[in-house]
Write an enzyme that holds these catalytic residues in place. Structure first.
Site, PDB file in Angstrom:
ATOM      1  CG  HIS A 185      -2.216   0.899   1.127  1.00 11.87           C
ATOM      2  ND1 HIS A 185      -2.821   1.030   0.508  1.00 11.87           N
ATOM      3  CD2 HIS A 185      -2.005   2.745   2.031  1.00 11.87           C
ATOM      4  CE1 HIS A 185      -4.095   2.010   0.900  1.00 11.87           C
ATOM      5  NE2 HIS A 185      -2.996   3.359   1.202  1.00 11.87           N
ATOM      6  CB  CYS A 186       1.947   3.289  -2.227  1.00  8.87           C
ATOM      7  SG  CYS A 186       3.141   4.303  -2.607  1.00  8.87           S
ATOM      8  N   PRO A 187       0.781   5.287   0.604  1.00  8.06           N
ATOM      9  CG  PRO A 187       2.579   6.431   1.775  1.00  8.06           C
ATOM     10  CD  PRO A 187       2.715   5.102   1.030  1.00  8.06           C
TER      11      PRO A 187
END
Length: 265
Positions: A119-121
């Protein structure tokens, strides 16, 4: 596959992607205003340089938009499981739904994603089977734009001729010492970060190992496979046409395996 929009409700993710967009907007606005257009108007640089900069900027923001809004491979609540593939599915112990192996549950998004990488913020989205190619494009075009910006900033200081139609004292105090130095600093940070991330993603794709699997210390004997770099990238991008690997404004279709393409390099 249709171009479906997918948004994640996460204030921290919104803040991170706003920072990325702000950096892009800063360099896209100030670099042409202070360097490209003035030097082009005075004949110091060719029009091709200006066009290439705007093309790389457009591709970068297009890849950012697509990567942040594309469905990463979210599993439906009641998935249809072919009878021949039932042994390759398992029960998620967090959402109690069936999912294919190599899928993972994202606690930030609250659902399972097929072949989730992480998951890439910074894009406020998961990187999974259906948008991994877009995330790879974003890393690539961010490198290109950052390097382009650094080269132009360097040329402004040491190579380009002084602008005759500009107050040099005013330009030096208000622009070169502030805006261009901030641009160069952001270019160094973005280029270094994106280069490291791009290298990590490419090694994972070529070894058929996701970031989550690396963190969980899964070995290549479990999930990795021997395959050519062409097939590895074609499988991620959903096409064997190499030119389409660089175009973000298209849809992705699952690629059928080909023995010849797997073994021929």
């Amino acid at each position: 596959m249709k171009l479906r929009l997918h948004f994640v409700v996460d204030p921290m993710g919104w803040l991170c992607i706003s920072i990325v967009f702000g950096i892009w907007l800063y360099n896209t606005f100030f670099i042409p205003k202070l360097v490209l257009l003035p030097h082009y108007n005075e004949g110091h640089i060719p029009w091709v340089t200006v066009v290439c900069y705007y093309i790389s900027s457009a591709l970068c923001i297009a890849a950012l938009f697509r990567a942040s809004t594309a469905d990463p491979g979210r599993l439906p609540v009641d998935p249809h499981i072919p009878h021949s593939e039932r042994e390759h599915w398992e029960l998620c112990n967090k959402c109690n739904l069936m999912r294919p192996k190599r899928s993972h549950h994202c606690s930030r998004c609250g659902h399972c994603v097929r072949r989730m990488d992480h998951h890439c913020p910074w894009i406020n989205n998961c990187v999974g089977e259906d948008n991994h190619w877009l995330f790879l494009q974003l890393c690539f075009y961010a490198q290109v734009l950052s390097l382009f910006t650094l080269v132009l900033d360097f040329c402004q200081y040491y190579y380009f001729q002084p602008l005759t139609g500009l107050d040099q004292e005013k330009f030096t105090t208000r622009h070169e010492l502030a805006l261009l130095r901030v641009s160069a600093l952001m270019g160094v940070v973005m280029f270094g970060g994106m280069t490291s991330l791009f290298y990590t993603q490419m090694t994972g794709i070529l070894s058929d190992t996701t970031t989550i699997e690396k963190m969980a210390q899964f070995s290549n004997e479990v999930y990795g496979s021997k395959r050519s770099w062409q097939w590895a990238l074609a499988e991620v991008c959903g096409t064997r046409w190499k030119l389409l690997w660089l175009i973000p404004l298209r849809s992705r279709q699952p690629l059928q395996a080909s023995h010849h393409f797997r073994t021929h390099v």
